[in-house]
Design an enzyme around this catalytic site. Structure first.
Site, PDB file in Angstrom:
ATOM      1  CG  MET A  52      -1.902  -1.205   1.156  1.00 45.66           C
ATOM      2  SD  MET A  52      -3.442  -0.957   2.032  1.00 45.66           S
ATOM      3  CE  MET A  52      -2.864  -0.689   3.669  1.00 45.66           C
ATOM      4  CG  HIS A  80       7.047  -2.188   1.815  1.00 51.80           C
ATOM      5  ND1 HIS A  80       6.928  -1.042   2.562  1.00 51.80           N
ATOM      6  CD2 HIS A  80       5.859  -2.838   1.920  1.00 51.80           C
ATOM      7  CE1 HIS A  80       5.722  -0.983   3.093  1.00 51.80           C
ATOM      8  NE2 HIS A  80       5.052  -2.062   2.726  1.00 51.80           N
ATOM      9  N   GLY A 105       5.062 -10.043   4.070  1.00 46.00           N
ATOM     10  CA  GLY A 105       5.894  -9.911   5.261  1.00 46.00           C
ATOM     11  C   GLY A 105       5.249 -10.606   6.463  1.00 46.00           C
TER      12      GLY A 105
HETATM   13  O1  PAF Z   1      -0.109  -5.850   3.540  1.00 47.78           O
HETATM   14  C1  PAF Z   1      -0.521  -4.909   2.834  1.00 47.78           C
HETATM   15  O2  PAF Z   1       0.169  -3.915   2.585  1.00 47.78           O
HETATM   16  C2  PAF Z   1      -1.926  -4.986   2.270  1.00 47.78           C
HETATM   17  O3  PAF Z   1      -2.797  -5.584   3.161  1.00 47.78           O
HETATM   18  C3  PAF Z   1      -1.987  -5.660   0.887  1.00 47.78           C
HETATM   19  C4  PAF Z   1      -1.562  -7.109   0.968  1.00 47.78           C
HETATM   20  C5  PAF Z   1      -1.092  -4.911  -0.089  1.00 47.78           C
HETATM   21  C6  PAF Z   1      -3.417  -5.619   0.351  1.00 47.78           C
HETATM   22  O4  PAF Z   1      -3.882  -4.317   0.220  1.00 47.78           O
END
Ligand code: PAF
Length: 279
Positions: free
Chosen positions: A30, A37, A147
């Site tokens: 997100m 990330h 994660g």
């Molecule tokens: O973990 C996240 O950032 C969100 O829940 C995801 C998997 C991108 C779904 O919107």
């Protein structure tokens, strides 16, 4: 790095890559990217030929409108980070690209939706499965990376992949922590200095459980860990629990299969979660 905003462009690009026999790794996010990330991007680069990251702040998974409105969206910075991490494609759609009006998503999350995050954030996993399914359909990845900080999310998505017979491998990747132990999270940027300093308590409580696991009872471990959150008005503990790693049921007795300790706590207005696997 190619930046694509529509499913049509994305599907065209992926089909071309797949026709050349290249495998696709997906890192769904997100945005507000941090080292956690970027470590998923690194894993994907090791395991797949092409790495696709998605940035989409998914409205259907927010049970709290304030959280959605305040969710950080530093897109230019995110693009720079993805480029330097060697990501090949960024999928960055608008809400209208992903959702039609009055859309229905009737996948039943099941038992996991009644526990921990599922219980405290009604509708959250329904929204997560809805968007992850759409991303899986659009990207058609061979493998997708998640994660461990969102451990329950990983279990929910694993169940969906099995229930819907999707041919996608999932990989759970280690939590990346700040030097003091705080788990990296996009929400950490919303903490002020005092809140940031005290946030390390989540990690300390989990470490306490891990260190004392063999010598104390499950009840003592959970009670003592909860004490870490007392006496500071900035902290509002939601749970600190020791659970079965597969079902997330509260563990009734110590099991040779190990366990997982999970915690959720408000630090000021910011809700943080963390967990630690007990071998
Ligand atoms: O973990 C996240 O950032 C969100 O829940 C995801 C998997 C991108 C779904 O919107």
């Amino acid at each position: 790095m190619k930046i694509l905003n529509t499913k049509v462009e994305l599907v065209r690009e992926i089909n071309q890559l797949k026709s050349k026999g290249l495998s696709i790794g997906l890192v769904p996010t997100m945005g507000a990217l941090h080292q956690g990330h970027l470590s998923l991007i690194g894993e994907s680069k090791k395991r797949a030929n092409i790495t696709v990251a998605s940035i989409f702040v998914n409205p259907t998974q927010f049970d709290n409108q304030e959280d959605l409105v305040n969710y950080p969206k530093p897109i230019e910075e995110d693009i720079r980070k993805l480029e330097s991490a060697g990501c090949d494609i960024l999928f960055n759609p608008e809400v209208e690209e992903m959702y039609k009006d009055h859309e229905v998503w009737d996948y039943e999350v099941g038992d996991l939706d009644t526990k921990l995050e599922g219980e405290l954030r009604p509708g959250h996993y329904k929204g997560v499965t809805q968007i992850v399914y759409k991303l899986f359909k659009a990207v058609n990845p061979d493998i997708a990376f998640f994660g461990q900080k969102d451990y329950q999310q990983f279990l929910v998505i694993s169940k969906m992949v099995k229930d819907l017979a999707l041919h996608i491998k999932l990989q759970l990747c280690d939590i990346v922590r700040e030097p003091d132990g705080l788990a990296m999270s996009s929400r950490n940027v919303r903490l002020n200095k005092e809140e940031r300093d005290i946030s390390v308590v989540l990690y300390k409580a989990l470490e306490y459980i891990k260190q004392h696991y063999t010598e104390l009872s499950l009840q003592e471990l959970q009670q003592n860990a909860a004490r870490f959150f007392e006496k500071n008005p900035l902290l509002n503990l939601e749970y600190v629990k020791i659970c079965d790693k597969e079902s997330l049921d509260l563990l009734q007795e110590k099991s040779p299969n190990g366990a997982i300790a999970l915690v959720a706590c408000f630090v000021g207005k910011v809700r943080l979660i963390d967990n630690m696997i007990i071998p």
